[in-house]
Design an enzyme around this catalytic site. Structure first.
Site, PDB file in Angstrom:
ATOM      1  N   SER A  66      66.573  14.240  50.071  1.00 43.23           N
ATOM      2  CA  SER A  66      65.414  15.108  50.254  1.00 43.23           C
ATOM      3  C   SER A  66      64.155  14.263  50.288  1.00 43.23           C
ATOM      4  CB  SER A  66      65.311  16.110  49.108  1.00 43.23           C
ATOM      5  OG  SER A  66      64.987  15.445  47.885  1.00 43.23           O
ATOM      6  N   ASP A  67      63.130  14.764  50.972  1.00 47.10           N
ATOM      7  CA  ASP A  67      61.810  14.195  50.744  1.00 47.10           C
ATOM      8  C   ASP A  67      61.425  14.537  49.313  1.00 47.10           C
ATOM      9  OD1 ASP A  67      59.338  12.982  51.108  1.00 47.10           O
ATOM     10  OD2 ASP A  67      59.000  13.924  53.053  1.00 47.10           O
ATOM     11  N   TRP A  68      60.385  13.895  48.807  1.00 46.29           N
ATOM     12  CA  TRP A  68      60.049  14.012  47.391  1.00 46.29           C
ATOM     13  C   TRP A  68      59.603  15.440  47.052  1.00 46.29           C
ATOM     14  CZ3 TRP A  68      62.258   9.996  48.600  1.00 46.29           C
ATOM     15  CH2 TRP A  68      62.492   8.949  47.737  1.00 46.29           C
TER      16      TRP A  68
END
Length: 884
Positions: A294-296
């Site tokens: 995932s992106d952050w």
């Protein structure tokens, strides 16, 4: 823990929670005109379910790594498997992302680190030119060399996973905040830059991460929060495949080890749990063998994201970080014990991560992290995000720069794009009387790294702002370089022309202007990432500065540092404006790279990686920014295939400067052109290869004891762990035998053979069969040494059943430096995929006219194509009328 670190920890928490809870940023005021107009995903845009997640390991190139990984996974406990799939929490280690580990079996915590142009928040590293600058070189060798240098620096710092390259956003929206991180507004330019970066980085043993998957084309309202979903990018299947998936497919073909899922939704389903995107396209059709992260803070659920194909959660926290909550870690252990997550899905997640580690050879002599992304001090908290943390050595100050400044300088130099040069005003003599204007010419007076993540526009603009940045080890500013070369220089460090200036006829004014943008968590001068306040105009009074200088000086040269296209109309046709150079975002090497062109050491050889319009109204309305809404903002791609030059050409709009435009101090001819047929085409590709074998995954739920907390373990509050209290683990295991989980609509857990368009990494391997090659002799016909770019565009046959853009870039090549009269033969390749369209009914790539006459145009810019080769006759002609 020291007082200062305690307060920094609290401050970070306040900032992050504010970012998540507040609606629009104060500077991104609600646009009431747009409120309430786009609340629902249009009916024709559907995120179809696709289950289960295809098991990895069926591609021959990865089989040995999967064999090793499966052996390791077979000996892991439940808690060890769930531990390695998740980050240990925000700021819970030296790196921006820190996975869990399985130290008992020799698998270390993995260090994941930004950025795509260099080490973020580190020291003794190179601040390379941004991706858009690399794209402007149109030089494959430099693209690869930068990847090698980046890989060497990341490995030298002990980083396992390089969070780059960026190929999304594509640049669909000219105002988009992060367009500069990618290579240009074209899928092929993006694809080549991305794939060569991956090859260079992973050749050094570092796992590359292609991002952001997918359609994250603006910064505002991209993130999900408790008050509003992230915007939904609504797109048709053909446009998705022919534009936005293209560079991801090429990156996967290059063997990329990781893919980062974007923040936004696509057709109403968040990227981090969009099963069609992750399971269906990425892991089945494109045969991706690595792991999806995932992106952050982009993960918005536990079980649904697991089933949809997410493999690693970063940084591991739930919706609100620094509270010790997580969608996975201990919750994933619970989900496996209670039967809601099948055991084979967890095994596949863990195996994909470990296989990527083996694939890059990181099991042998790989250095541990030796830096801290959180502090420049030698010692500090080991877990800065913890309320109370033990301290120790966190930074060894390892110098990884080597000779990479040369690579950076070569890119910055060869990217410089000359748009205008009246009467050979350039190059200049070092004896010229130079008057220099604009704060962009000199370093930030407050310090080159005084703004966190470069979150300001002060001094020379070498990169945009946000997580895609790096600290400068130094900044060779234009002013420093010019003053070291020229003998008669006066600098006015101002963006407003001083009153009372007079000019002699011999004076030459060099005016420096810029335009900035960046990531949404920082607002700069009213721009919340995207260029909202500034629009496409130059910042800091730039247009007025040029006009005022042109009113006094008879010769004005404009140098532009910019994240993307800017409007030039206020001054571009003024008689005094004799020359314009776009230096893009040069990183640390802004000075000598510029002076080498200004003073004629080399001829400019950069070409625009995007179109420059006369005004914003020349773009389709659908590529404008979307604003705040009471509901999910909807961003519908009604322009389809027609972005940037494709749109301009389709509507017969002549831009100010076309995609691919770039002038030189010399001239070139293209001759002796030959087209050769290589692989015969069929309407659809030959049948795909069958999937190879994959590791065998048990379906038996492990005993609850595998998730018990170890006796006497010393916990750090806010650090994320995968263990459960004995009572919780036992209760979860009891649930599995008494109830069943309500799986998403369409869920099954039976592996599929894969779609016809698949068969290998990137898709059906025959898509890359070369159909035609074109060789062309490029000769320097002028009086100055220089480099030429041959750009190859495909025009589909008339009368086919598919609407296609007038021309589409499909390959390019750049000469070496050619002396006067010297020649070089360049070869461009055109594949089956280059001559295909995506058929939404057949769900496959189709050559729409097997025996039809494709025209392949060769030239130095998209609007300078007078040399055409024909696939039907296998002949080439020069002196033709350009198709656009």
């Amino acid at each position: 823990m020291s007082t200062i670190y305690f307060f920094l920890s609290i401050l970070k928490l306040v900032v992050i929670i504010s970012f998540i809870f507040i609606l629009p940023a104060p500077s991104a005021a609600i646009d009431t005109e747009h409120v309430g107009k786009r609340l629902n995903v249009p009916a024709s845009y559907v995120a179809a379910p696709y289950y289960p997640t295809p098991h990895g390991g069926w591609v021959a190139d990865w089989s040995e790594s999967y064999r090793k990984a499966a052996l390791l996974i077979a000996n892991m406990t439940l808690a060890e498997k769930t531990n390695i799939t998740c980050g240990s929490g925000y700021d819970m280690g030296r790196c921006v992302g820190n996975s869990g580990s399985a130290l008992r079996l020799g698998l270390p915590q993995l260090c994941l680190q930004d950025s795509a142009l260099g080490l973020r928040n580190s020291d003794h590293n190179t601040a390379f030119p941004a991706g858009i600058t690399v794209g402007a070189t149109w030089d494959k060798s430099l693209m690869y060399a930068r990847g090698v240098a980046l890989g060497a620096e990341f490995r030298g710092k002990g980083i396992n996973v390089f969070l780059g390259p960026t190929v999304g956003p594509m640049g669909r929206k000219p105002r988009g905040g992060r367009n500069w991180e990618g290579f240009g507004a074209d899928p092929v330019l993006q694809a080549v830059g991305g794939a060569l970066t991956i090859q260079g980085v992973q050749g050094q043993g570092v796992i590359a991460t292609i991002k952001h998957y997918i359609l994250n084309e603006q910064e505002m309202y991209r993130m999900y929060s408790i008050v509003q979903p992230g915007y939904s990018s609504n797109i048709d299947d053909r446009t998705l495949h022919e534009l936005y998936l293209w560079p991801f497919a090429e990156g996967i073909k290059a063997g990329v080890g990781s893919v980062m899922a974007a923040y936004n939704a696509v057709n109403g389903s968040a990227c981090s749990q969009n099963s069609y995107l992750l399971n269906g396209i990425l892991k089945d059709e494109l045969g991706f063998q690595g792991f999806v992260m995932s992106d952050w803070l982009a993960q918005i659920s536990g079980v649904p994201s697991t089933l949809a194909g997410l493999d690693m959660s970063m940084p591991g926290d739930g919706l609100v970080p620094l509270l010790g909550d997580s969608y996975w870690m201990y919750e994933l252990s619970r989900a496996v014990l209670n039967g809601s997550v099948p055991v084979d899905r967890l095994n596949d997640m863990a195996t994909r991560i470990v296989a990527a580690w083996y694939q890059m050879g990181q099991d042998k002599d790989y250095p541990p992290p030796n830096f801290s992304t959180n502090t420049q001090d030698a010692t500090g908290p080991l877990y800065p995000g913890a309320l109370f943390s033990p301290s120790g050595i966190v930074n060894e100050f390892v110098d990884v720069q080597d000779g990479h400044a040369i690579v950076a300088r070569n890119i910055s130099r060869d990217a410089i794009t000359m748009l205008k040069n009246v009467n050979n005003t350039l190059p200049l003599s070092t004896n010229s009387s130079l008057k220099i204007f604009g704060t962009d010419a000199q370093k930030n007076p407050n310090g080159i790294n005084s703004c966190s993540d470069q979150g300001c526009d002060q001094g020379t603009l070498g990169m945009g702002w946000g997580s895609g940045t790096a600290r400068y080890p130094y900044l060779d500013s234009p002013m420093d370089a010019i003053s070291s070369r020229a003998s008669n220089v006066k600098y006015y460090n101002t963006d407003t022309l001083p009153s009372g200036l007079t000019a002699s006829s011999s004076d030459i004014a060099l005016v420096f202007i810029n335009a900035d943008s960046g990531e949404n968590y920082i607002t700069v001068e009213g721009n919340p990432g995207d260029r909202t306040t500034a629009g496409l105009n130059a910042w800091h009074n730039g247009d007025a500065l040029v006009k005022d200088a042109a009113a006094i000086y008879s010769t004005v040269i404009v140098i532009v540092h910019t994240v993307g296209p800017i409007l030039l109309e206020e001054w571009i046709d003024l008689p005094s404006v004799k020359a314009v150079l776009f230096a893009h975002l040069p990183g640390q090497e802004a000075g000598q790279s510029l002076t080498s062109v200004l003073f004629g050491d080399v001829s400019p050889s950069g070409h625009l990686p995007y179109t420059i319009p006369h005004n914003e109204s020349e773009y389709p309305a659908s590529v404008g920014l979307v604003y705040f809404e009471l509901g999910q903002p909807q961003d519908t791609y009604t322009e389809g295939l027609y972005i940037d030059y494709r749109y301009f050409n389709a509507h017969s709009i002549k831009p100010r400067y076309a995609f691919g435009h770039g002038l030189s101090y010399t001239t070139f001819s293209f001759s002796n052109t030959e087209i050769t047929a290589v692989t015969p085409l069929t309407s659809t590709p030959p049948a795909r290869p069958a999937k190879g074998s994959t590791p065998t995954y048990s379906t038996t739920i492990p005993p609850a004891s595998e998730a018990y907390w170890p006796a006497g373990f010393n916990r750090i509050w806010r650090y994320l762990y995968s263990w459960l209290e004995k009572s919780d683990a036992d209760a979860a295991a009891a649930v599995a035998s008494t109830s069943s989980y309500a799986y998403p609509a369409g869920y099954i857990n039976i592996q599929k053979p894969g779609p016809p368009a698949g068969g290998a990494q990137g898709g059906n391997p025959t898509l890359w069969d070369i159909a035609y090659t074109i060789s062309v002799t490029v000769t320097n016909t002028g009086n100055f040494s220089g480099r030429a770019v041959a750009q190859g565009y495909v025009q589909f046959p008339v009368g086919i059943a598919y609407d296609t853009p007038v021309i589409q870039l499909r390959d390019f090549a750049k000469t070496n430096t050619l002396a006067r009269g010297e020649s070089e033969v360049l070869t461009l390749n055109f594949t089956r995929k280059d001559l295909s369209v995506w058929d939404t009914v057949q769900q496959n790539w189709v050559v729409p006219s097997v025996g039809g006459n494709y025209t392949i145009w060769i030239g130095e810019a998209s609007d300078a194509l007078t040399l055409g080769c024909y696939t039907a006759s296998l002949g080439c002609r020069s002196g033709l009328m350009s198709p656009v």
